[in-house]
Design a protein around this motif. Structure first.
Motif, PDB file in Angstrom:
ATOM      1  N   ASN A 293      -5.122  15.953   2.868  1.00 47.74           N
ATOM      2  CA  ASN A 293      -5.619  15.789   4.244  1.00 47.74           C
ATOM      3  C   ASN A 293      -6.407  14.497   4.422  1.00 47.74           C
ATOM      4  O   ASN A 293      -6.343  13.864   5.474  1.00 47.74           O
ATOM      5  CB  ASN A 293      -6.498  16.981   4.648  1.00 47.74           C
ATOM      6  N   HIS A 294      -7.156  14.124   3.392  1.00 45.08           N
ATOM      7  CA  HIS A 294      -8.020  12.931   3.471  1.00 45.08           C
ATOM      8  C   HIS A 294      -7.299  11.663   3.020  1.00 45.08           C
ATOM      9  O   HIS A 294      -7.934  10.650   2.760  1.00 45.08           O
ATOM     10  CB  HIS A 294      -9.292  13.156   2.649  1.00 45.08           C
ATOM     11  N   ARG A 295      -5.981  11.748   2.890  1.00 46.00           N
ATOM     12  CA  ARG A 295      -5.127  10.571   2.633  1.00 46.00           C
ATOM     13  C   ARG A 295      -5.383   9.908   1.281  1.00 46.00           C
ATOM     14  O   ARG A 295      -5.345   8.684   1.158  1.00 46.00           O
ATOM     15  CB  ARG A 295      -5.281   9.554   3.776  1.00 46.00           C
ATOM     16  N   HIS A 296      -5.641  10.725   0.262  1.00 42.18           N
ATOM     17  CA  HIS A 296      -5.839  10.195  -1.087  1.00 42.18           C
ATOM     18  C   HIS A 296      -4.555  10.264  -1.932  1.00 42.18           C
ATOM     19  O   HIS A 296      -4.539   9.791  -3.067  1.00 42.18           O
ATOM     20  CB  HIS A 296      -6.944  10.982  -1.814  1.00 42.18           C
ATOM     21  N   ILE A 297      -3.501  10.886  -1.386  1.00 39.42           N
ATOM     22  CA  ILE A 297      -2.280  11.131  -2.150  1.00 39.42           C
ATOM     23  C   ILE A 297      -1.104  10.338  -1.573  1.00 39.42           C
ATOM     24  O   ILE A 297      -0.959  10.222  -0.354  1.00 39.42           O
ATOM     25  CB  ILE A 297      -1.943  12.642  -2.147  1.00 39.42           C
ATOM     26  N   VAL A 298      -0.291   9.799  -2.474  1.00 33.76           N
ATOM     27  CA  VAL A 298       0.916   9.066  -2.049  1.00 33.76           C
ATOM     28  C   VAL A 298       2.159   9.749  -2.615  1.00 33.76           C
ATOM     29  O   VAL A 298       2.133  10.327  -3.702  1.00 33.76           O
ATOM     30  CB  VAL A 298       0.877   7.584  -2.505  1.00 33.76           C
ATOM     31  N   VAL A 299       3.250   9.684  -1.851  1.00 35.02           N
ATOM     32  CA  VAL A 299       4.551  10.163  -2.308  1.00 35.02           C
ATOM     33  C   VAL A 299       5.518   8.997  -2.215  1.00 35.02           C
ATOM     34  O   VAL A 299       5.703   8.422  -1.139  1.00 35.02           O
ATOM     35  CB  VAL A 299       5.055  11.346  -1.439  1.00 35.02           C
ATOM     36  N   ASN A 300       6.065   8.603  -3.354  1.00 31.92           N
ATOM     37  CA  ASN A 300       6.950   7.434  -3.429  1.00 31.92           C
ATOM     38  C   ASN A 300       6.263   6.190  -2.859  1.00 31.92           C
ATOM     39  O   ASN A 300       6.890   5.354  -2.195  1.00 31.92           O
ATOM     40  CB  ASN A 300       8.265   7.699  -2.686  1.00 31.92           C
ATOM     41  N   GLY A 301       4.962   6.093  -3.111  1.00 30.99           N
ATOM     42  CA  GLY A 301       4.203   4.916  -2.685  1.00 30.99           C
ATOM     43  C   GLY A 301       3.673   4.965  -1.267  1.00 30.99           C
ATOM     44  O   GLY A 301       2.917   4.074  -0.856  1.00 30.99           O
ATOM     45  N   ASN A 302       4.040   5.980  -0.509  1.00 31.27           N
ATOM     46  CA  ASN A 302       3.593   6.094   0.878  1.00 31.27           C
ATOM     47  C   ASN A 302       2.540   7.185   1.019  1.00 31.27           C
ATOM     48  O   ASN A 302       2.711   8.285   0.486  1.00 31.27           O
ATOM     49  CB  ASN A 302       4.775   6.419   1.799  1.00 31.27           C
ATOM     50  N   VAL A 303       1.468   6.898   1.740  1.00 29.62           N
ATOM     51  CA  VAL A 303       0.403   7.876   1.960  1.00 29.62           C
ATOM     52  C   VAL A 303       0.935   9.019   2.816  1.00 29.62           C
ATOM     53  O   VAL A 303       1.556   8.791   3.858  1.00 29.62           O
ATOM     54  CB  VAL A 303      -0.813   7.230   2.653  1.00 29.62           C
ATOM     55  N   LEU A 304       0.714  10.249   2.360  1.00 31.85           N
ATOM     56  CA  LEU A 304       1.113  11.429   3.122  1.00 31.85           C
ATOM     57  C   LEU A 304      -0.107  12.331   3.289  1.00 31.85           C
ATOM     58  O   LEU A 304      -0.816  12.597   2.326  1.00 31.85           O
ATOM     59  CB  LEU A 304       2.217  12.199   2.401  1.00 31.85           C
TER      60      LEU A 304
ATOM     61  N   ASP B  69      11.070  12.791  -6.298  1.00 32.69           N
ATOM     62  CA  ASP B  69       9.873  12.244  -5.648  1.00 32.69           C
ATOM     63  C   ASP B  69       8.760  12.020  -6.669  1.00 32.69           C
ATOM     64  O   ASP B  69       8.591  12.815  -7.604  1.00 32.69           O
ATOM     65  CB  ASP B  69       9.355  13.191  -4.559  1.00 32.69           C
ATOM     66  N   VAL B  70       8.010  10.942  -6.470  1.00 35.13           N
ATOM     67  CA  VAL B  70       6.873  10.627  -7.340  1.00 35.13           C
ATOM     68  C   VAL B  70       5.582  10.821  -6.536  1.00 35.13           C
ATOM     69  O   VAL B  70       5.387  10.181  -5.504  1.00 35.13           O
ATOM     70  CB  VAL B  70       6.954   9.188  -7.878  1.00 35.13           C
ATOM     71  N   VAL B  71       4.747  11.720  -7.015  1.00 36.32           N
ATOM     72  CA  VAL B  71       3.489  12.062  -6.332  1.00 36.32           C
ATOM     73  C   VAL B  71       2.333  11.512  -7.157  1.00 36.32           C
ATOM     74  O   VAL B  71       2.251  11.765  -8.371  1.00 36.32           O
ATOM     75  CB  VAL B  71       3.353  13.593  -6.181  1.00 36.32           C
ATOM     76  N   GLY B  72       1.457  10.765  -6.513  1.00 36.92           N
ATOM     77  CA  GLY B  72       0.346  10.186  -7.259  1.00 36.92           C
ATOM     78  C   GLY B  72      -0.899  10.009  -6.420  1.00 36.92           C
ATOM     79  O   GLY B  72      -0.952  10.381  -5.254  1.00 36.92           O
ATOM     80  N   VAL B  73      -1.903   9.404  -7.053  1.00 35.24           N
ATOM     81  CA  VAL B  73      -3.186   9.153  -6.395  1.00 35.24           C
ATOM     82  C   VAL B  73      -3.164   7.752  -5.799  1.00 35.24           C
ATOM     83  O   VAL B  73      -2.722   6.799  -6.446  1.00 35.24           O
ATOM     84  CB  VAL B  73      -4.354   9.279  -7.394  1.00 35.24           C
ATOM     85  N   ARG B  74      -3.614   7.642  -4.581  1.00 32.51           N
ATOM     86  CA  ARG B  74      -3.708   6.338  -3.911  1.00 32.51           C
ATOM     87  C   ARG B  74      -4.592   5.409  -4.735  1.00 32.51           C
ATOM     88  O   ARG B  74      -5.595   5.834  -5.316  1.00 32.51           O
ATOM     89  CB  ARG B  74      -4.297   6.554  -2.514  1.00 32.51           C
ATOM     90  N   GLU B  75      -4.229   4.130  -4.797  1.00 31.64           N
ATOM     91  CA  GLU B  75      -4.907   3.168  -5.674  1.00 31.64           C
ATOM     92  C   GLU B  75      -6.422   3.182  -5.504  1.00 31.64           C
ATOM     93  O   GLU B  75      -7.169   3.267  -6.492  1.00 31.64           O
ATOM     94  CB  GLU B  75      -4.360   1.756  -5.404  1.00 31.64           C
ATOM     95  N   LYS B  76      -6.892   3.150  -4.271  1.00 42.10           N
ATOM     96  CA  LYS B  76      -8.347   3.070  -4.044  1.00 42.10           C
ATOM     97  C   LYS B  76      -9.045   4.427  -4.233  1.00 42.10           C
ATOM     98  O   LYS B  76     -10.269   4.501  -4.137  1.00 42.10           O
ATOM     99  CB  LYS B  76      -8.636   2.510  -2.652  1.00 42.10           C
TER     100      LYS B  76
END
Length: 202
Positions: free
Chosen positions: A116-127, A138-145
């Motif tokens: 919800n707080h936009r800390h997660i990315v899917v395939n490089g895009n914030v979801l 699909d690749v799920v990860g933590v946003r860089e910042k």
């Protein structure tokens, strides 16, 4: 975003198991809530009641409210295959659940908040949609910042690698790949999905 925010231990006691994870209060009182406690005589539950309870357990476990749960079930029913298994696979492929399974968050509620707080990315895009259904590859990860967030680093410190065969974790990049939909025996949740299918089939 609607979600259950009530007392969690009370819900766990209702189902007789710690559906939200380790709970010291549940361990002290692992019987149904109520003023008469463990000594209260319980009424025999009907077949419908048992089916309803199983659906409620699944909803609380995955943090899904009735309307969304019904939509997920209808989607499972439209797909080819065993409806109960597909329902569980769809619940497991929710973005908030995948974040939790990867160990990025300690609980599904925390995972939902990260999304919800936009800390997660899917395939490089914030979801920012917890109910987004992750697809194979699909690749799920933590946003860089967000990689230095305390809740993320603490959760990953306690993570033991390779916990789930359908997920591949890359510790350096802090992301994981959704390899395939899990088989039923790979999903650890104690849910009898066939009872849910029977309930919705009435």
């Amino acid at each position: 975003m609607a979600r259950y925010t009530g007392p969690r231990t009370k819900i766990a006691r209702k189902f007789g198991e710690p559906i939200y994870g380790s709970d010291k209060y549940f361990e002290k009182k692992n019987y149904p809530p109520g003023m008469h406690g463990a000594n209260k005589r319980r009424k025999k539950v009907s077949e419908y009641g048992i089916q309803l309870q199983e659906k409620q357990k699944a909803k609380y476990t995955y943090g899904v409210l009735e309307r969304q749960f019904r939509k997920t079930f209808d989607l499972a029913r439209r797909k080819e295959g065993v409806t109960g298994l597909i329902l569980m696979q769809l619940l497991e492929s929710r973005l908030d659940n995948v974040v939790y399974r990867l160990g990025i968050a300690p609980t599904r509620a925390a995972a939902r908040q990260l999304v919800n707080h936009r800390h997660i990315v899917v395939n490089g895009n914030v979801l920012s949609i917890p109910s987004y259904l992750v697809k194979i590859g699909d690749v799920v990860g933590v946003r860089e910042k967000s990689k230095s967030l305390e809740v993320v680093t603490n959760s990953l410190e306690g993570r033991s690698g390779g916990k789930f065969a359908w997920l591949e974790w890359d510790g350096e990049k802090m992301n994981g790949k959704f390899l395939n939909y899990p088989n039923r025996e790979e999903i650890p949740e104690n849910i009898n999905e066939q009872l849910i299918v029977e309930l919705y089939s009435k």
